[in-house]
Design a protein around this motif. Structure first.
Motif, PDB file in Angstrom:
ATOM      1  N   PHE A 372     -37.669   0.966  -2.019  1.00 33.81           N
ATOM      2  CA  PHE A 372     -36.755   1.378  -3.075  1.00 33.81           C
ATOM      3  C   PHE A 372     -37.442   1.211  -4.430  1.00 33.81           C
ATOM      4  N   HIS A 373     -37.401   2.270  -5.223  1.00 33.98           N
ATOM      5  CA  HIS A 373     -37.946   2.203  -6.581  1.00 33.98           C
ATOM      6  C   HIS A 373     -37.176   3.194  -7.436  1.00 33.98           C
ATOM      7  N   GLY A 374     -36.522   2.723  -8.479  1.00 34.85           N
ATOM      8  CA  GLY A 374     -35.606   3.555  -9.247  1.00 34.85           C
ATOM      9  C   GLY A 374     -36.246   4.554 -10.184  1.00 34.85           C
ATOM     10  N   ALA A 375     -37.552   4.598 -10.220  1.00 40.92           N
ATOM     11  CA  ALA A 375     -38.239   5.556 -11.096  1.00 40.92           C
ATOM     12  C   ALA A 375     -38.343   6.910 -10.400  1.00 40.92           C
ATOM     13  N   ALA A 376     -38.953   7.871 -11.102  1.00 37.55           N
ATOM     14  CA  ALA A 376     -39.189   9.188 -10.511  1.00 37.55           C
ATOM     15  C   ALA A 376     -39.972   9.021  -9.214  1.00 37.55           C
ATOM     16  N   ASN A 377     -39.569   9.731  -8.196  1.00 36.34           N
ATOM     17  CA  ASN A 377     -40.224   9.600  -6.900  1.00 36.34           C
ATOM     18  C   ASN A 377     -41.730   9.816  -7.024  1.00 36.34           C
ATOM     19  N   GLY A 378     -42.476   8.850  -6.547  1.00 33.98           N
ATOM     20  CA  GLY A 378     -43.929   8.930  -6.626  1.00 33.98           C
ATOM     21  C   GLY A 378     -44.516   8.193  -7.806  1.00 33.98           C
ATOM     22  N   SER A 379     -43.669   7.741  -8.729  1.00 33.75           N
ATOM     23  CA  SER A 379     -44.164   7.003  -9.889  1.00 33.75           C
ATOM     24  C   SER A 379     -44.963   5.789  -9.440  1.00 33.75           C
ATOM     25  N   MET A 380     -46.008   5.478 -10.173  1.00 36.32           N
ATOM     26  CA  MET A 380     -46.893   4.337  -9.941  1.00 36.32           C
ATOM     27  C   MET A 380     -47.718   4.453  -8.654  1.00 36.32           C
ATOM     28  N   GLY A 381     -47.586   5.570  -7.950  1.00 36.67           N
ATOM     29  CA  GLY A 381     -48.323   5.727  -6.700  1.00 36.67           C
ATOM     30  C   GLY A 381     -47.661   5.058  -5.512  1.00 36.67           C
ATOM     31  N   TRP A 413     -31.388   1.965 -14.098  1.00 38.25           N
ATOM     32  CA  TRP A 413     -31.168   0.557 -14.451  1.00 38.25           C
ATOM     33  C   TRP A 413     -31.130  -0.296 -13.179  1.00 38.25           C
ATOM     34  N   ASP A 414     -31.616  -1.526 -13.279  1.00 39.84           N
ATOM     35  CA  ASP A 414     -31.712  -2.392 -12.103  1.00 39.84           C
ATOM     36  C   ASP A 414     -30.360  -2.662 -11.435  1.00 39.84           C
ATOM     37  N   GLU A 415     -29.337  -2.931 -12.217  1.00 36.89           N
ATOM     38  CA  GLU A 415     -28.050  -3.306 -11.612  1.00 36.89           C
ATOM     39  C   GLU A 415     -27.513  -2.209 -10.690  1.00 36.89           C
ATOM     40  N   PRO A 416     -27.331  -0.977 -11.149  1.00 37.90           N
ATOM     41  CA  PRO A 416     -26.812   0.044 -10.240  1.00 37.90           C
ATOM     42  C   PRO A 416     -27.777   0.388  -9.113  1.00 37.90           C
ATOM     43  N   PHE A 417     -29.073   0.297  -9.377  1.00 35.06           N
ATOM     44  CA  PHE A 417     -30.009   0.660  -8.311  1.00 35.06           C
ATOM     45  C   PHE A 417     -30.020  -0.391  -7.210  1.00 35.06           C
ATOM     46  N   LEU A 418     -29.902  -1.656  -7.562  1.00 30.61           N
ATOM     47  CA  LEU A 418     -29.832  -2.700  -6.543  1.00 30.61           C
ATOM     48  C   LEU A 418     -28.540  -2.586  -5.734  1.00 30.61           C
ATOM     49  N   GLN A 419     -27.464  -2.148  -6.381  1.00 33.51           N
ATOM     50  CA  GLN A 419     -26.220  -1.907  -5.642  1.00 33.51           C
ATOM     51  C   GLN A 419     -26.387  -0.732  -4.683  1.00 33.51           C
ATOM     52  N   PHE A 420     -27.097   0.277  -5.126  1.00 27.79           N
ATOM     53  CA  PHE A 420     -27.413   1.420  -4.258  1.00 27.79           C
ATOM     54  C   PHE A 420     -28.231   0.958  -3.058  1.00 27.79           C
ATOM     55  N   MET A 421     -29.182   0.072  -3.293  1.00 24.21           N
ATOM     56  CA  MET A 421     -29.998  -0.465  -2.210  1.00 24.21           C
ATOM     57  C   MET A 421     -29.124  -1.224  -1.212  1.00 24.21           C
ATOM     58  N   LYS A 422     -28.230  -2.048  -1.711  1.00 21.58           N
ATOM     59  CA  LYS A 422     -27.349  -2.826  -0.826  1.00 21.58           C
ATOM     60  C   LYS A 422     -26.515  -1.905   0.053  1.00 21.58           C
ATOM     61  N   TYR A 471     -29.405 -11.047 -13.891  1.00 23.12           N
ATOM     62  CA  TYR A 471     -27.981 -10.748 -13.681  1.00 23.12           C
ATOM     63  C   TYR A 471     -27.809  -9.672 -12.608  1.00 23.12           C
ATOM     64  N   SER A 472     -28.675  -8.666 -12.623  1.00 24.16           N
ATOM     65  CA  SER A 472     -28.615  -7.594 -11.628  1.00 24.16           C
ATOM     66  C   SER A 472     -28.849  -8.148 -10.223  1.00 24.16           C
ATOM     67  N   LEU A 473     -29.766  -9.109 -10.112  1.00 23.45           N
ATOM     68  CA  LEU A 473     -30.020  -9.745  -8.824  1.00 23.45           C
ATOM     69  C   LEU A 473     -28.833 -10.599  -8.386  1.00 23.45           C
ATOM     70  N   LYS A 474     -28.182 -11.244  -9.331  1.00 22.71           N
ATOM     71  CA  LYS A 474     -26.975 -12.014  -9.010  1.00 22.71           C
ATOM     72  C   LYS A 474     -25.908 -11.102  -8.422  1.00 22.71           C
ATOM     73  N   ARG A 475     -25.728  -9.944  -9.050  1.00 24.99           N
ATOM     74  CA  ARG A 475     -24.746  -8.979  -8.559  1.00 24.99           C
ATOM     75  C   ARG A 475     -25.139  -8.475  -7.164  1.00 24.99           C
ATOM     76  N   PHE A 476     -26.433  -8.268  -6.954  1.00 21.35           N
ATOM     77  CA  PHE A 476     -26.902  -7.811  -5.640  1.00 21.35           C
ATOM     78  C   PHE A 476     -26.604  -8.850  -4.569  1.00 21.35           C
ATOM     79  N   PHE A 477     -26.958 -10.100  -4.826  1.00 19.31           N
ATOM     80  CA  PHE A 477     -26.742 -11.149  -3.833  1.00 19.31           C
ATOM     81  C   PHE A 477     -25.248 -11.395  -3.597  1.00 19.31           C
ATOM     82  N   THR A 478     -24.460 -11.304  -4.639  1.00 18.95           N
ATOM     83  CA  THR A 478     -23.010 -11.484  -4.490  1.00 18.95           C
ATOM     84  C   THR A 478     -22.436 -10.452  -3.520  1.00 18.95           C
TER      85      THR A 478
END
Length: 643
Positions: A372-381, A413-422, A471-478
């Motif tokens: 999972f990576h919230g950037a444009a697909n393929g970003s950073m290789g 943003w990390d918070e919504p993307f981590l929720q998407f991952m969950k 905070y985004s990680l807290k929301r993910f773990f919750t």
């Protein structure tokens, strides 16, 4: 007016560049036809798609090769349209293009032996051969038909080049001529820069390299169809630091004893917990209160309240370091146990090979893998390297599919993307391996508008971003705690590298690589603080040790849970120098010899002890050499497995 605009010249220039694209396409078709049994494309439609994906790589190669030609074509000399000047352009164009184009024809044959596009490494291989002329003549004789094909396509290229010529023009008025020419020059310059980068002007991406050819392919060998040989050579021209050093005092037996590249653990019974690896963008150890209790930093402030709390129920490694300097270095170090030194392994000529990794070992045990990576697909290789590792599913900004949550720079943003991952993991069959690479904790250091009052400016701009990610990680773990898979999951949290530094302790050369490593499993026996040296490449063997992986595997790291095996050590590189820490000393090694030894507490490298060199220092240097030699031999020799 039209003459002053030089439209005729620019049209002809574009036509000549377009011809290069046409003949690169023909070269790609020939490459496939000559190697169809190795490349195996299912349909014409699939091949056309691969050709389309190859356009950015063609663009980069064509623009590099034709850079001088383009400059001389558009520069306002006023004699550009004369017969003499056009003859000059003709020879400049074809000398440069034919040298580059010929390398594509080499791979019509050579690919069968290397299973990869030719890179600068091929030149290094024959550098010390004394019969280069003989080898070349032998190639021409044995594969005369390849040479004949090159001559045929070269002749066709020249023919079509001559079909459209520049019309002779006179420019009596200097002001409009030079005004329009200057504007056009800057416009072409901007387009060239974007094209060389791969057709992307975004700040969140870097120029494409060999790894990016793996982004769009399901079969990894198809990346060689996407690529072209001039691109492969150009991109590796100045980046191949992967050479076997052949240290005279390093023996195979020494490597087996010191490096122990093939490992197997028998500490735990085989189990199959889920594994979730959270790679925190730029979140160095400096920001974590739990990791700085003994740092003696005056007026220290933590910016990770949730992760500090989680650390109380985890194993944390307070003396851990990154094995690279960039995000893609972190991915290869953490998931594959492959560090990067002067150059990134993933940007070298060697990433497209069979790699034993956390992905392959867990998948052999029935795990499904996701990245999972919230950037444009393929970003950073990441997408390309993920395909090489064999990751089953990639989830990026495209799959998230809601740009209302885009930060405007890097990704979601990390918070919504981590929720998407969950939510995505909730749909997965267990056991699974999931890796997420966060994006928000990065320049330009912004947080969502709705949280601007919650996460205020700290001592440096990075602090509010770290607090937001925490905070985004807290929301993910919750939310994850509510899922049935949570209780049987190993969570690893680690940073790829550091970022902005506030405290002087982390300005020290060694501490610039300082990262946190948190190992958390609900209701686990593994809780505490470990102050031994640790590094990113230790994560892969540690997880295999925890789950009781029953087979031998290739790893340069060590299990952080096994105190009886390899002694703790850390290796990384400034880009020019190796830094190797073990026991009581830090060794600074230039690739040939040690240039410094420092006490293990001298993280600022202030007092060089090389004048008092002792047996322990000699042993440290020898271990460093053994590691580098085994690393280079395995990478270059394509032996990144336990086989």
């Amino acid at each position: 007016m039209q003459k002053h605009l030089r439209l005729d010249e620019y049209k002809v220039l574009l036509y000549r560049i377009f011809l290069a694209y046409i003949f690169y396409f023909f070269a790609r078709v020939l490459f496939f036809l000559f190697n169809a049994n190795l490349l195996k494309v299912d349909s014409t439609t699939e091949f056309v798609k691969l050709c389309y994906y190859g356009l950015p790589f063609d663009t980069t190669a064509i623009l590099y090769v034709n850079l001088l030609f383009i400059v001389f074509s558009i520069f306002p000399f006023k004699k550009n349209t004369s017969a003499g000047y056009q003859h000059f352009l003709f020879y400049l164009y074809f000398i440069t293009n034919f040298i580059a184009y010929a390398t594509n024809f080499i791979d019509l044959i050579y690919y069968k032996y290397t299973y990869a596009r030719t890179t600068i490494v091929a030149l290094n291989v024959i550098e010390h051969e004394t019969n280069k002329a003989t080898l070349f003549l032998s190639f021409l004789v044995d594969f005369w038909y390849v040479f004949a094909l090159f001559i045929l396509f070269a002749a066709l290229w020249i023919y079509f080049y001559k079909k459209i010529r520049v019309t002779l023009a006179h420019h009596p008025k200097n002001l409009p001529y030079y005004t329009y020419s200057t504007f056009a020059f800057f416009l072409f310059s901007i387009l060239i820069i974007g094209g060389i980068r791969g057709g992307d002007f975004k700040k969140s991406t870097r120029p494409i390299n060999l790894l990016d050819a793996s982004r769009h392919v399901k079969n990894i060998v198809h990346s060689d169809i996407v690529l072209n040989t001039p691109f492969a050579i150009i991109r590796t021209l100045f980046s191949n630091s992967f050479i076997d050093p052949n240290y005279p005092d390093v023996t195979p037996q020494l490597i087996l004893e010191k490096v122990q590249p093939i490992k197997q653990y028998h500490n735990n019974l085989p189990t199959k917990p889920n594994v979730v690896v959270l790679i925190l963008e730029s979140t160095g150890r400096e920001y974590f209160g739990a990791f700085n209790k003994k740092s003696n930093i005056p007026n220290y402030k933590s910016h990770t309240p949730f992760l500090d709390s989680l650390s109380q129920h985890s194993m944390i490694y307070t003396n851990a370091y990154a094995n690279g300097r960039q995000s893609i270095h972190g991915m290869s170090s953490i998931l594959a146990g492959i560090p990067s030194f002067k150059d990134a392994f993933t940007s070298s000529p060697y990433p497209k090979q069979k790699i034993e990794s956390l992905v392959s070992t867990l998948e052999s045990e029935g795990y499904n893998s996701s990245f999972f990576h919230g950037a444009a697909n393929g970003s950073m290789g990441f997408l390309g390297f993920g395909n090489i590792l064999g990751i089953d599913n990639y989830y990026g900004r495209t799959e998230f599919n809601d740009d209302s949550q885009f930060d405007g720079f890097w990704g979601i943003w990390d918070e919504p993307f981590l929720q998407f991952m969950k939510k995505t993991l909730d749909q997965k069959k267990t056991p699974f391996l999931a890796t997420v690479f966060t994006v928000t904790s990065h320049e330009p250091y912004i947080v969502p508008e709705k949280y601007k009052n919650k996460f205020k400016e700290g001592d440096i701009p990075m602090h509010k971003c770290v607090a937001y990610t925490d905070y985004s990680l807290k929301r993910f773990f919750t939310e994850a705690k509510k899922s049935p898979w949570f209780s049987n999951t190993i969570f690893v949290l680690v940073a790829d590298h550091g970022n902005q530094t506030f405290y002087s302790e982390y300005y020290k050369p060694i501490q610039r690589f300082a990262v946190p490593i948190i190992l958390y499993k609900p209701n686990s026996q593994y809780v505490g603080v470990d102050e031994d040296l640790a590094q990113q490449i230790d994560i892969y063997p540690t997880i295999l040790d925890m789950i009781g992986y029953p087979k031998p595997f290739r790893s340069w790291g060590r299990s952080l849970l096994d105190k009886k095996a390899t002694p703790p050590f850390v290796i990384n590189s400034t880009g020019n120098l190796y830094q190797f820490s073990e026991g009581d000393y830090i060794c600074i090694f230039d690739g040939k010899k040690s240039i410094g030894f420092y006490d293990k507490e001298d993280k600022g490298l202030t007092t060089n002890l090389i004048g008092k060199r002792n047996a322990a220092m000699n042993a440290l240097e020898l271990h460093c050499k053994a590691f580098i030699e085994d690393y280079m031999q395995r990478v270059v020799g394509q032996k990144l497995t336990s086989e």
